[in-house]
Design an enzyme around this catalytic site. Structure first.
Site, short mmCIF file in Angstrom:
data_model
loop_
_atom_site.label_atom_id
_atom_site.label_comp_id
_atom_site.label_asym_id
_atom_site.label_seq_id
_atom_site.Cartn_x
_atom_site.Cartn_y
_atom_site.Cartn_z
N LYS A 176 0.86 -1.18 0.00
CA LYS A 176 0.00 0.00 0.00
C LYS A 176 0.90 1.23 0.00
O LYS A 176 1.42 1.64 1.03
CB LYS A 176 -0.90 0.00 1.25
CG LYS A 176 -2.23 0.76 1.08
CD LYS A 176 -2.11 2.24 0.83
CE LYS A 176 -1.68 3.02 2.06
NZ LYS A 176 -1.67 4.51 1.79
N SER A 229 5.17 8.43 10.31
CA SER A 229 5.32 9.24 11.51
C SER A 229 5.15 8.38 12.76
O SER A 229 4.53 7.30 12.72
CB SER A 229 4.30 10.38 11.52
OG SER A 229 2.98 9.86 11.69
N CYS A 284 13.43 10.85 7.00
CA CYS A 284 13.48 10.46 8.41
C CYS A 284 14.91 10.47 8.93
O CYS A 284 15.13 10.43 10.15
CB CYS A 284 12.86 9.09 8.61
SG CYS A 284 13.78 7.73 7.86
#
Length: 499
Positions: A176, A229, A284
């Site tokens: 996904k 996140s 990140c």
């Protein structure tokens, strides 16, 4: 303005042709133009993809390692030949400059190359005569259907962290991708099919929370790999584990770069700009907090600001250094931190809102921004901004800098810049962070090591790719056997073959 293209799912080896239902917009962040409309899969479409993947898994997992390796090698060659095409898709939908997008694809390609060694990686152990006449051996076997939920900031590389190893280990995968930039993942799926992967072994479903929740709770999904996140990573971990799945959920970060007084300040300034503003800070592993041990802060801030003035911001196809942020909403959210930082008393050295931009239309741009004299209580420091905002914090000693890093709730990546080998060795031992760089600002491990942080940067016990990735996508089994007489296989003078 051209009509936005329909972007749909990739199910059973071909684009899905069902009704669109709910959809979402896909933009070119450099121009602000909507270039696509992505189908958002409802629960029933996701469930159908999972069921089909489970059926395909039975045949795929039964193939020999030699046959699976052939598909992996073919995919590696195809992606290497077409990496520029995939990179162009990343730039068109994410906005990062072409050179950065190509670097992303190349790093993902390294994991595919690592996965090509799956026959060696899945070797078990064997003990003869563990007891009298008893032999014991171990094997690792596939899980079944696994889900990969990838973020917008690395639409090619993050799927490549997981999908090649999951497939190599004999699993079927439902991917996904982010609904903000899904086309790179669909292009990769088409390359897997061209490489000979059987239909249904890799499914791509586009969607939002409804699709995610279906994957997290579906009874036929055995494991979930996620990057995003920290709040969402925690939700993914708690929801999926509550439904009996193994999970590796990589969350957010607040990466520190500690600069000691003996460091090469030109090297440190270059590193701070590269690591702070590459991909518009949407990494990140971006350096967002530079911790300067006095008395070098004034000098270092001046050097960084001088380098920032030379950066060219604009459309990623025009040879610029930095592109836009991924959406207008995200751009506005990041920009709000500039007002908050000034109100809190930080010194705004370079204001990215004043940056000239080389692009057509109204893209989602915010130029590189530098704050000095940031304090740990400010939102500039406490929040993961995920944009081109670099904050400089001043400390009086190595010990004070180390304490600051270790007190942070995140533990993804960090770096120290110094010419003192003893200080560097002490830092890598004492810092409570999963990935450490010594005079390296973005310490992303090579593919045969594993990627992942500590504390609130990781939920689950297993990091991505490397040997930990192989263990995540397999289950161990130990067989104990005793045989009265050896079997006889008959005569065959031909050279033995792997098949």
């Amino acid at each position: 303005m051209s009509t936005p293209a329909r972007i749909t799912h990739f199910i059973d080896g071909k684009p899905w042709h069902g009704p669109a239902g709910r959809t979402g917009p896909v933009h070119n962040p450099a121009t602000g133009e909507q270039t696509g409309t992505v189908d958002l899969a409802p629960a029933e479409v996701v469930s159908a993809a999972v069921r089909s993947a489970r059926t395909a898994w039975r045949e795929w997992s039964g193939l020999s390692l030699a046959r699976r390796s052939q598909v992996l090698f073919a995919f590696r060659e195809l992606l290497n030949a077409r990496r520029h095409e995939v990179a162009a898709l990343v730039t068109a939908e994410h906005g990062k400059v072409l050179s950065d997008a190509l670097g992303e694809v190349t790093r993902g390609l390294e994991v595919a190359e690592f996965a090509c060694g799956i026959p060696h990686l899945l070797k078990g152990g064997y003990t003869e005569n563990a007891a009298t006449g008893v032999d014991v051996h171990s094997v690792r076997q596939s899980l079944g259907v696994v889900a990969v939920i990838s973020p917008f900031n690395f639409p090619a590389m993050v799927p490549m962290w997981f999908v090649p190893l999951a497939l190599a280990c004999g699993n079927a995968v439902v991917l996904k991708p982010s609904e903000k930039d899904p086309s790179a993942a669909l292009a990769l799926a088409a390359l897997w099919k061209e490489a000979g992967l059987p239909d249904g072994v890799l499914q791509v479903v586009n969607g939002d929370k409804e699709a995610v929740d279906t994957l997290l709770t579906h009874e036929d999904v055995r494991a979930v790999s996620f990057v995003g996140s920290t709040p969402v990573a925690r939700y993914v971990y708690e929801t999926a584990t509550a439904h009996g799945k193994r999970v590796q959920a990589l969350g957010g970060a607040k990466n520190h770069m500690l600069v000691l007084p003996d460091a090469d300040l030109d090297l440190a300034a270059d590193a701070a700009v590269n690591a702070g503003f590459g991909s518009a800070g949407e990494r990140c592993m971006a350096v967002s907090a530079l911790v300067a041990v006095e008395p070098v802060a004034d000098d270092l801030v001046a050097r960084i600001a001088a380098r920032m003035a030379k950066l060219r911001v604009g459309d990623g196809t025009r040879g610029c250094d930095m592109g836009p942020l991924v959406t207008r909403q995200h751009r506005d959210k990041v920009a709000s931190y500039l007002d908050a930082g000034v109100a809190a008393g930080a010194a705004l050295v370079v204001d990215g809102r004043d940056t000239a931009v080389d692009a057509d239309g109204e893209g989602f741009f915010l130029g590189p921004t530098l704050f000095d004299r940031v304090e740990p209580h400010m939102s500039l420091y406490t929040d993961e901004i995920f944009g081109p905002v670099l904050s400089v914090l001043r400390v009086r000693s190595y010990d004070e800098g180390l304490a600051l890093v270790n007190a942070n709730p995140y533990g993804n990546g960090t770096a120290i810049f110094t010419n003192d080998g003893g200080a560097a060795r002490r830092f890598q031992n004492e810092v409570e962070v999963g990935m450490v760089g010594v005079n390296v600002p973005i310490p992303v491990p090579v593919s045969h090591y594993s990627f992942g942080g500590w504390k609130q940067s990781l939920f689950g016990d297993t990091h991505a790719h490397g040997t930990e990735g192989v263990h995540f996508f397999t289950r161990g089994k130990v067989v104990t056997s005793r045989w009265a007489d050896p079997s006889h296989g008959g005569l065959n003078l031909g050279f033995p073959q792997n098949d």
